[in-house]
Structures are given as C-alpha cells and as structure tokens.
Design an enzyme around this catalytic site. Sequence first.
Site, mmCIF file in Angstrom:
data_model
loop_
_atom_site.group_PDB
_atom_site.id
_atom_site.type_symbol
_atom_site.label_atom_id
_atom_site.label_comp_id
_atom_site.label_asym_id
_atom_site.label_seq_id
_atom_site.Cartn_x
_atom_site.Cartn_y
_atom_site.Cartn_z
ATOM 1 N N TYR A 1 0.829 -1.204 0.000
ATOM 2 C CA TYR A 1 0.000 0.000 0.000
ATOM 3 C C TYR A 1 0.863 1.254 0.000
ATOM 4 O O TYR A 1 2.064 1.208 0.282
ATOM 5 C CB TYR A 1 -0.932 0.007 1.216
ATOM 6 C CG TYR A 1 -0.268 0.418 2.518
ATOM 7 C CD1 TYR A 1 -0.407 1.707 3.008
ATOM 8 C CD2 TYR A 1 0.495 -0.485 3.243
ATOM 9 C CE1 TYR A 1 0.203 2.088 4.193
ATOM 10 C CE2 TYR A 1 1.102 -0.113 4.428
ATOM 11 C CZ TYR A 1 0.954 1.178 4.901
ATOM 12 O OH TYR A 1 1.569 1.552 6.069
ATOM 13 N N HIS B 1 -1.086 -20.990 1.598
ATOM 14 C CA HIS B 1 -0.014 -20.034 1.820
ATOM 15 C C HIS B 1 0.753 -19.656 0.553
ATOM 16 O O HIS B 1 1.151 -18.509 0.388
ATOM 17 C CB HIS B 1 0.970 -20.583 2.867
ATOM 18 C CG HIS B 1 0.492 -20.436 4.275
ATOM 19 N ND1 HIS B 1 -0.638 -21.081 4.751
ATOM 20 C CD2 HIS B 1 0.982 -19.713 5.323
ATOM 21 C CE1 HIS B 1 -0.819 -20.766 6.020
ATOM 22 N NE2 HIS B 1 0.150 -19.935 6.397
ATOM 23 N N LYS C 1 6.597 -2.033 2.184
ATOM 24 C CA LYS C 1 5.406 -1.380 2.746
ATOM 25 C C LYS C 1 4.207 -2.316 2.595
ATOM 26 O O LYS C 1 3.279 -2.095 1.805
ATOM 27 C CB LYS C 1 5.155 -0.037 2.069
ATOM 28 C CG LYS C 1 4.233 0.889 2.873
ATOM 29 C CD LYS C 1 4.222 2.283 2.286
ATOM 30 C CE LYS C 1 3.280 3.216 3.029
ATOM 31 N NZ LYS C 1 3.736 3.526 4.394
#
Length: 286
Positions: A33, A103, A150
Amino acid sequence: MSHKVYLNGEFLAQEEAKISPMDRGFLFGDGIYEVVPCYDAKPVGLGLHLARMNKGLSEISLNYKAELSEWADIIQTLIGQFESTAVSVYIHISRGCDIKRYHAYPKDIAPTIFAYAFEISPSQSVQIDKTKTYKVVTGEDKRWQRCHIKSTSLLGNVMHFQQGQDAGVDEIILYNEQKMLTEAAACNVFVVKDGIIMTPKLDNQLLPGITRNIALEAMHKDGGFKVSEQDISVETLCTADEVWLTSSSKEIGPVVQVDDRKINDGIPGPLWQKAQTAYNKYKFKL
C-alpha cells in the site's frame, strides 16, 4: 453523501465497493500500500510513492505495475470530490482472490486494486505557535525483518503504535537489540545533536519513507544543513537537542518529549523550523 472510491477499474460509492473474504489481502495481508498526501490538488512525491510501491510489488512477486499517468488521473478524480485543500489518497494492491486459502502464491489470479481519499490536516506550519508537536515513548522493535517493504500486514506496527497510545502519547520510537534506533511505529525518525541532523541509514529494519527522502533532498538542495544517515543509539536520542518524526501525514513533525524528558524545553527547535521550510519549498518538485 459518501464519497466514491476506486475498485478494480471503477469509481463506486463507498458502500457499494465489495471485496471477497477470500481475497488474500484479507486472509494474509498479502499486498502493498501507499498513502499519497495532496495539498491544493497537488500530490506530494507521487512518482516516488509509485516507484516504492512497484519495488514492493516486485519483492513479493505480485504481478502489477502502477503507472504514473494512470494513477495521477485516478488521484485527481478522488481528491476532486473534496472541498478541502488537504486530502490523502490510500492505494492498496492485494494479490487478489483465490478459491481456497493456501499459503503459496497462487497463479493466474487478478490483483485487487483499491483506492480512496480522505481529508487530512493542513500542511505543517513553520510558525511555532501554530505547529503540531508530538510526544513519544521508546520501546524495543519486535516486528518482522522486512520492514523496508510497505506491506499491508501491519499488525506489528499496530501493536507498537498501541503501546504509545496506552502510554498516553502520540508515537513510539523503536530500537533494535543493539539499542540502535530503527523507526517509529508509523514514521521515520530524525535526531539533532550538536548541529548535526541524523537519521538511521536504510536497511531491512525500516521503511524508506517518502517524506524522509524528500526532507533529505530538500535539505541538501537548500544548503546550510549538516546531515548524516547513520546508526543512532538510544543514548543519543535521550540527549538530543531536537527530535523529528517524518511521514506523509506529519511532514516533519517536531517531538517535544521522549519518555519523561522534554526536548528543547518543550518547543520545536530552530533546525526543525529551517528543515520544514526547506521541505515546503521542494515537496512538489521531487
């Protein structure tokens, strides 16, 4: 009336935007993000934000590339809904929706692309009596070892931030096992000692903040600053002349208290004022 958001190529009313519970962003925090501040309809560091986003997407092998021209248009549409001159845009790219929870990265699924805008505080004033200041505590950094990405997986940051809230302050400045500063829960950190402006050098322990980047470049271009990217001990922090937090929402935020110690008698320092002035001068140019 709610504002429209952007979801997978469409602008929708916020209450109409739906994301599946099978989305990997929901199940795993599997995404990247960015938060882009905008003042007077001008994004700050948009190219830098998108470059960092694309690097993060590449590091987690998520097949999407944010294009500057496309996102400039999306951002203008989102912020154009507001009368306020201070608006941020949150951009969230998750790996997308799979038919099962597993996963390993699935193949051939489309990413989920979401963005929305929200009002923020006006740009930081350099007038001392109008400046927002911050109080912080310190604590050992217990997050994962890839903080340079991030990621939307922010639980470690959230838990640390809550430590500060529980202590009745605004933030927490973190340090590693060697008692060297990393960053704050949601900010980068600068420490001023004997006229030298220091910030931790970039590595996997901290996010390469866009505001940090712009602030460093602005001080370099403006001249007259002594700046060093280096290891900073907790001891140095505790004897600092000035301490700053940098983030998209705070710009360069002066810290006036660390734990129980007041910094500069509880008022923003003179180098902060010069640095914020330089930042304001260059923030739309970098």
